[in-house]
Design a protein around this motif. Structure first.
Motif, PDB file in Angstrom:
ATOM      1  N   LEU A   1       1.783  -6.881   8.240  1.00  0.00           N
ATOM      2  CA  LEU A   1       2.825  -5.859   7.650  1.00  0.00           C
ATOM      3  C   LEU A   1       4.166  -6.358   8.183  1.00  0.00           C
ATOM      4  O   LEU A   1       4.421  -6.601   9.372  1.00  0.00           O
ATOM      5  N   ARG A   2       5.023  -6.226   7.230  1.00  0.00           N
ATOM      6  CA  ARG A   2       6.446  -6.647   7.338  1.00  0.00           C
ATOM      7  C   ARG A   2       7.427  -5.825   7.136  1.00  0.00           C
ATOM      8  O   ARG A   2       8.685  -5.539   7.567  1.00  0.00           O
ATOM      9  N   ALA A   3       7.010  -4.388   6.514  1.00  0.00           N
ATOM     10  CA  ALA A   3       7.897  -3.523   6.089  1.00  0.00           C
ATOM     11  C   ALA A   3       7.154  -2.132   5.960  1.00  0.00           C
ATOM     12  O   ALA A   3       6.150  -2.108   5.487  1.00  0.00           O
ATOM     13  N   VAL A   4       7.845  -1.047   6.472  1.00  0.00           N
ATOM     14  CA  VAL A   4       7.305   0.480   6.032  1.00  0.00           C
ATOM     15  C   VAL A   4       8.475   1.122   5.437  1.00  0.00           C
ATOM     16  O   VAL A   4       9.393   1.032   5.886  1.00  0.00           O
ATOM     17  N   GLY A   5       8.037   1.813   4.231  1.00  0.00           N
ATOM     18  CA  GLY A   5       8.967   2.433   3.364  1.00  0.00           C
ATOM     19  C   GLY A   5       8.593   3.867   3.817  1.00  0.00           C
ATOM     20  O   GLY A   5       7.588   4.569   3.733  1.00  0.00           O
ATOM     21  N   ARG A   6       9.735   5.072   4.032  1.00  0.00           N
ATOM     22  CA  ARG A   6       9.614   6.016   4.163  1.00  0.00           C
ATOM     23  C   ARG A   6      10.254   7.046   3.084  1.00  0.00           C
ATOM     24  O   ARG A   6      11.294   7.070   2.934  1.00  0.00           O
TER      25      ARG A   6
ATOM     26  N   ALA B   1       3.276  -4.537   3.334  1.00  0.00           N
ATOM     27  CA  ALA B   1       3.987  -3.235   3.369  1.00  0.00           C
ATOM     28  C   ALA B   1       3.337  -1.981   2.960  1.00  0.00           C
ATOM     29  O   ALA B   1       2.270  -2.066   2.401  1.00  0.00           O
ATOM     30  N   LEU B   2       3.720  -1.210   3.786  1.00  0.00           N
ATOM     31  CA  LEU B   2       3.359   0.124   3.420  1.00  0.00           C
ATOM     32  C   LEU B   2       4.331   1.437   3.229  1.00  0.00           C
ATOM     33  O   LEU B   2       5.438   1.402   3.920  1.00  0.00           O
ATOM     34  N   ILE B   3       4.104   2.151   2.250  1.00  0.00           N
ATOM     35  CA  ILE B   3       5.125   3.155   1.904  1.00  0.00           C
ATOM     36  C   ILE B   3       4.541   4.580   2.236  1.00  0.00           C
ATOM     37  O   ILE B   3       3.225   4.938   1.601  1.00  0.00           O
ATOM     38  N   VAL B   4       5.113   5.532   2.919  1.00  0.00           N
ATOM     39  CA  VAL B   4       4.639   6.776   3.305  1.00  0.00           C
ATOM     40  C   VAL B   4       5.523   7.855   2.593  1.00  0.00           C
ATOM     41  O   VAL B   4       6.595   7.737   2.621  1.00  0.00           O
ATOM     42  N   ARG B   5       4.982   9.144   3.100  1.00  0.00           N
ATOM     43  CA  ARG B   5       6.053  10.323   3.031  1.00  0.00           C
ATOM     44  C   ARG B   5       5.973  10.900   4.609  1.00  0.00           C
ATOM     45  O   ARG B   5       6.360  10.312   5.275  1.00  0.00           O
TER      46      ARG B   5
ATOM     47  N   GLY C   1       1.574  -7.081  -6.321  1.00  0.00           N
ATOM     48  CA  GLY C   1       0.223  -6.302  -6.080  1.00  0.00           C
ATOM     49  C   GLY C   1       0.559  -4.933  -5.418  1.00  0.00           C
ATOM     50  O   GLY C   1       1.118  -4.732  -4.404  1.00  0.00           O
ATOM     51  N   VAL C   2       0.039  -3.794  -6.209  1.00  0.00           N
ATOM     52  CA  VAL C   2       0.334  -2.515  -5.349  1.00  0.00           C
ATOM     53  C   VAL C   2      -0.826  -1.641  -5.400  1.00  0.00           C
ATOM     54  O   VAL C   2      -1.806  -1.686  -6.402  1.00  0.00           O
ATOM     55  N   PHE C   3      -1.402  -1.088  -4.151  1.00  0.00           N
ATOM     56  CA  PHE C   3      -2.585  -0.065  -4.230  1.00  0.00           C
ATOM     57  C   PHE C   3      -2.005   1.101  -4.019  1.00  0.00           C
ATOM     58  O   PHE C   3      -1.267   1.431  -3.078  1.00  0.00           O
TER      59      PHE C   3
ATOM     60  N   VAL D   1       0.847  -1.111   0.020  1.00  0.00           N
ATOM     61  CA  VAL D   1       0.072  -0.088   0.138  1.00  0.00           C
ATOM     62  C   VAL D   1       0.976   1.334  -0.054  1.00  0.00           C
ATOM     63  O   VAL D   1       1.724   1.280   1.087  1.00  0.00           O
ATOM     64  N   VAL D   2       0.750   2.291  -1.093  1.00  0.00           N
ATOM     65  CA  VAL D   2       1.338   3.538  -1.284  1.00  0.00           C
ATOM     66  C   VAL D   2       0.286   4.306  -0.918  1.00  0.00           C
ATOM     67  O   VAL D   2      -0.470   4.663  -1.789  1.00  0.00           O
ATOM     68  N   CYS D   3       0.470   5.303   0.280  1.00  0.00           N
ATOM     69  CA  CYS D   3      -0.695   6.065   0.409  1.00  0.00           C
ATOM     70  C   CYS D   3      -0.239   7.740   0.375  1.00  0.00           C
ATOM     71  O   CYS D   3      -1.240   8.407   0.836  1.00  0.00           O
TER      72      CYS D   3
END
Length: 309
Positions: A65-70, A45-49, A22-24, A3-5
Motif C-alpha cells: 500500500l502506497r496511498a489511502v484516500g479519504r 491504494a485504499l479509498i474509504v469514507r 485496476g480497481v476493485f 481498492v474502494v471499500c
C-alpha cells in the motif's frame, strides 16, 4: 490494484478506472474486515469514507500500500501516525463539501423556525389550523457558531444574507481578519456564545477539549427556548444531557446530522425525544459535493501512485 471499500461517486470511480491500474469496487466491503484485508494483499491504494478504520492492524494486511484516500473531510477513522510510520500518503477532500453542509444548517434553521413538515402532516390528517404553524422569522435572530472554519464561514455568509446576527467562538480567528470583518461576525468566548445564541451550530473538530463540550453544564448556559444544530461530530454532544434538556423544554429543538454512535442504536437515549430531528449523516452528501470529493481524492491517489493527469 486500487481498492474502494465504501461508496464513491461515479466520476471519481471512472477516473480511477481510466488509470489502467485496476480497481476493485465494493461499497459494502467495509462491513467485512477479513474480506477487506484479503483484497488489500496486493493493493497499491485504499479509498474509504468514514466507516473503515485505517490503522496499523489493517495496514499490516497491505504490504504494497502506497496511498489511502479519504472521501470526506474528517479523519477520525484514520490513524495518521500509523500511515506515516509506513510511508503511506493520505489524500483527503477537506472543505469540498463545505457548501453542502452550510446549506444543510440553513435548512435546519428554517425547519426549526417554520416546521413545514409538521404543518404538512397536520393538513394531510385533515386539519387546517393556521394559527398553530406560523413560526417565526430568522431575520433579527442571533446565530452562534462554535467553530469558524470553511463550513462556519459559509454558514455565516448565508445567515447574514437573511438578516441574522452572527457570533462565533474560534481560537484560531481574530476580529481584524478581513473575512470576519467583511461578514460582520462578532467573535466572543464560548460562555458568551452560549448565553446569547438563539441558534447554536457546531463546527468544531473533535479533540480532548471539545469532547462533550455540549453537556448539562453548558446546556444550562443557553437561553431557554434556544436551538442546537450539530453537523460536526456526534461526540461534541453528551446525548443523555441533550435529551434531558429537550424533555424538560429548556431547549426548544435540535437537529443532529451526527450522533454517537452511528448508526443510532434502538436503545439510545436520543430515541423518541420531542422536538429532536436526526438525519443519517447526510449534510455533506449532495450530488455536487460527492462528485467533487470523488474526483479530488481520485486525482490525489493517482498522483501519489505516480499516474499523471
Amino acid at each position: 490494484m486500487i481498492v474502494v471499500c465504501e461508496y464513491m461517486s461515479p466520476g471519481g470511480l471512472a477516473r480511477l478506472q481510466e488509470s489502467g491500474l485496476g480497481v476493485f469496487y465494493d461499497p459494502e466491503l467495509w462491513k467485512d474486515r477479513a474480506a477487506l484485508k484479503a483484497h488489500l494483499a496486493g493493493a497499491l491504494a485504499l479509498i474509504v469514507r468514514n466507516q473503515t478504520r485505517v490503522d496499523a492492524e489493517l495496514l499490516a494486511a497491505a504490504p504494497h500500500l502506497r496511498a489511502v484516500g479519504r472521501l470526506g473531510a474528517g479523519l477520525d477513522n484514520i490513524v495518521q501516525p500509523d500511515l506515516e510510520a509506513r510511508g503511506v500518503v493520505l489524500c483527503h477532500a477537506r472543505g469540498l463539501n463545505a457548501t453542502a453542509v452550510a446549506e444543510y444548517v440553513l435548512a435546519a434553521m428554517l425547519h426549526l423556525a417554520r416546521n413545514l413538515a409538521k404543518a404538512a402532516a397536520h393538513v394531510a390528517a385533515g386539519g387546517w389550523d393556521r394559527s398553530a404553524f406560523g413560526g417565526f422569522e430568522l431575520a433579527g435572530k442571533t446565530l452562534g457558531l462554535l467553530g469558524l472554519g470553511e463550513v462556519g464561514l459559509r454558514v455565516a455568509r448565508r445567515a447574514r444574507a437573511l438578516g441574522m446576527r452572527v457570533l462565533a467562538a474560534d481560537p484560531a480567528r481574530q476580529p481584524w481578519e478581513a473575512v470576519v470583518e467583511d461578514l460582520g461576525i462578532e467573535l466572543c468566548e464560548v460562555p458568551q456564545l452560549l448565553a446569547r445564541a438563539r441558534f447554536l451550530s457546531l463546527h468544531a473538530p473533535l479533540t480532548p477539549e471539545t469532547r462533550y463540550l455540549i453537556r448539562a453544564e453548558t446546556l444550562t448556559q443557553m437561553p431557554r427556548g434556544a436551538y442546537l444544530i450539530n453537523t460536526a461530530r456526534g461526540e461534541l454532544v453528551h446525548s443523555a444531557d441533550l435529551a434531558k434538556a429537550l424533555w424538560e423544554g429548556h431547549l426548544a429543538g435540535a437537529v443532529l446530522d451526527v450522533v454517537e454512535p452511528e448508526p443510532l442504536p434502538e436503545s439510545h437515549p436520543l430515541r423518541g425525544v420531542p422536538n429532536l430531528y436526526i438525519t443519517p449523516h447526510i449534510a455533506g452528501l449532495t450530488a455536487e459535493a460527492q462528485e467533487a470529493v470523488g474526483l479530488w481524492v481520485a486525482e490525489g491517489v493517482l498522483r501519489a501512485l505516480g499516474v499523471e493527469a
